[in-house]
Write an enzyme that holds these catalytic residues in place. Structure first.
Site, mmCIF file in Angstrom:
data_model
loop_
_atom_site.group_PDB
_atom_site.id
_atom_site.type_symbol
_atom_site.label_atom_id
_atom_site.label_comp_id
_atom_site.label_asym_id
_atom_site.label_seq_id
_atom_site.Cartn_x
_atom_site.Cartn_y
_atom_site.Cartn_z
ATOM 1 N N ASP A 15 5.525 7.298 -9.853
ATOM 2 C CA ASP A 15 6.070 6.263 -8.647
ATOM 3 C C ASP A 15 6.609 4.974 -9.449
ATOM 4 O OD1 ASP A 15 6.667 5.425 -6.242
ATOM 5 O OD2 ASP A 15 4.630 5.673 -5.461
ATOM 6 N N HIS A 23 9.872 -2.827 -2.700
ATOM 7 C CA HIS A 23 10.191 -3.183 -1.156
ATOM 8 C C HIS A 23 11.017 -4.142 -0.772
ATOM 9 C CE1 HIS A 23 6.086 -0.790 0.113
ATOM 10 N NE2 HIS A 23 6.969 0.010 -0.661
ATOM 11 N N ASP A 38 11.572 3.725 -5.907
ATOM 12 C CA ASP A 38 10.629 3.985 -5.135
ATOM 13 C C ASP A 38 10.976 5.055 -4.143
ATOM 14 O OD1 ASP A 38 8.004 3.633 -3.791
ATOM 15 O OD2 ASP A 38 8.676 1.923 -2.544
ATOM 16 N N GLU A 44 5.529 9.088 2.437
ATOM 17 C CA GLU A 44 4.393 8.117 1.708
ATOM 18 C C GLU A 44 4.406 6.984 2.104
ATOM 19 O OE1 GLU A 44 3.470 5.489 -1.811
ATOM 20 O OE2 GLU A 44 5.071 5.744 -0.563
ATOM 21 N N GLU A 45 5.713 6.472 2.547
ATOM 22 C CA GLU A 45 5.553 4.899 3.024
ATOM 23 C C GLU A 45 5.012 4.759 4.330
ATOM 24 O OE1 GLU A 45 6.429 2.881 0.934
ATOM 25 O OE2 GLU A 45 8.132 3.363 -0.575
#
Length: 405
Positions: free
Chosen positions: A250, A357, A150, A199-200
């Site tokens: 992704d 995550h 990621d 992006e996060e």
């Protein structure tokens, strides 16, 4: 990115009904597929050996939070790769700043790297681009989060893809220039790679705390008018309209992950990609084709085991007539582009990797065979899209031109 959720029906209603390109789409020959190299040590995760100097992946296996030294190190790695190995590519940065819920009034910098390989005869705004995309930033929390799937691994896959196809693009462009070809919509094809920042989410995913880089780039491109062409026919009004297909990678790199077909309007492109994968497996050219083969850095079992553990395919919807995920979209960097009518092929597993995550999303938990195989599949897809069979010379059959008693 967020887990799957329903895209607004208003968005779906505004999407144009796209059809496959009317230009020739020539499948790669068996010999071409066999010639696609393995990335090998290019995806090494080691940071204490000499392979660090050549690895595309290892320098990205660090925290890469926007506004930190890790972000700058990642930017330098991406930029230096192209300037050192692919000098014919045009590199530009699209920069922006924004406040975030985690940083209050402090402006955080975001920088998208745009790498383009245009046909040499085209002028600004005249190339249609197959556009490959991944984000290179990582999450602020948990502290020290790396984000190997990621999306360090997807970035490395795109770098490798560019490196492999570049020599064929160079040959094709040189031959077309010598013959005076080009200057037509079907022939003015190029390759564009976007490494997106921000992006996060910094705190919690919302419309404003996420997709910082992609929102800025899509907005700027929508407002940037291309020069009017001298030809009588009108080409591309802005950089967005130059994107023939937006392919977003992704969360790739976990063993056994499956990527369904999400978009009905690009299911044909999904099938083309899945066909490349299927042919590579039939030729036994993918490491993950054998259930016993794996060069993963971790032997831990996968909790989200696929329904058919004997099927190693990354892309299970090859034989489906339409997208299986239907309206179950996933919030990711494609949204600002798809809202503006850009064709999108989203390559993200469903369900997400087990390490998503978490601190375990690091190099040690990548399945490197899977990462290498994704790179080969992407090279094959790009090769077919750009019609690289035009410059491929089939090797002579063994014994051809000889006689035997």
């Amino acid at each position: 990115m967020l887990p799957p959720n329903l895209l607004p029906t208003t968005l779906l209603a505004t999407l144009p009904f796209w059809l496959p390109l009317t230009t020739a789409y020539t499948p790669l020959s068996e010999s071409f597929l066999r010639a696609i190299p393995s990335p090998g040590d290019a995806f090494s995760i080691e940071t204490t050996t000499t392979t660090t100097n050549t690895s595309l992946l290892a320098p990205l296996l660090i925290p890469r939070v926007p506004g930190t030294p890790g972000q700058q190190a990642a930017q330098a790695h991406l930029f230096n790769f192209f300037t050192t190995n692919l000098p014919a590519w045009n590199l530009t940065w699209q920069n922006s700043t924004s406040t975030t819920p985690a940083t209050g009034s402090r402006q955080i910098p975001f920088a998208n790297l745009i790498a383009r390989r245009d046909p040499p005869w085209t002028k600004a705004g005249e190339t249609n681009f197959l556009t490959l995309v991944a984000h290179y930033d990582s999450k602020l929390t948990p502290e020290g989060f790396i984000g190997a799937t990621d999306s360090a691994a997807p970035c490395a896959i795109l770098m490798w893809t560019a490196q492999v196809v570049d020599k064929y693009l160079t040959q094709m462009y040189d031959e077309m220039s010598a013959l005076g070809e080009g200057g037509e919509l079907a022939m003015d094809m190029g390759l564009q790679i976007l490494f997106l920042d921000g992006e996060e989410a910094f705190v919690q995913w919302t419309d404003t705390d996420s997709l910082y880089g992609s929102r800025s780039l899509a907005n700027q491109w929508s407002l940037s008018a291309n020069p009017l062409p001298q030809q009588k026919f009108y080409k591309y009004r802005n950089p967005l309209s130059q994107i023939s297909l937006f392919v977003l990678l992704d969360l790739l790199g976990e063993k056994g992950s499956k990527v369904p077909s999400y978009m009905p309007t690009t299911h044909w492109a999904y099938v083309a990609l899945a066909t490349v994968e299927s042919r590579l497996r039939q030729l036994n050219l993918l490491e993950t084709s054998s259930s016993s083969s794996s060069s993963s850095s971790s032997s831990q079992p996968t909790k989200n085991a696929p329904e058919d553990e004997n099927d190693p395919s990354f892309l299970p919807d090859l034989n489906s007539t339409t997208a299986s995920a239907k309206r179950a979209g996933i919030s990711d960097d494609h949204l600002p582009f798809i809202h503006r009518g850009v064709e999108t092929l989203h390559l993200i597993p469903k369900p997400f990797p087990n390490v998503w995550h978490t601190m375990e999303d690091d190099g040690a938990h990548l399945d490197l065979a899977t990462v290498r195989d994704w790179a080969r599949v992407m090279v094959g897809f790009v090769g077919e899209w750009l019609d690289l069979m035009e410059v491929w010379t089939e090797p002579e059959a063994e014994g051809e031109g000889t006689t035997t008693a």
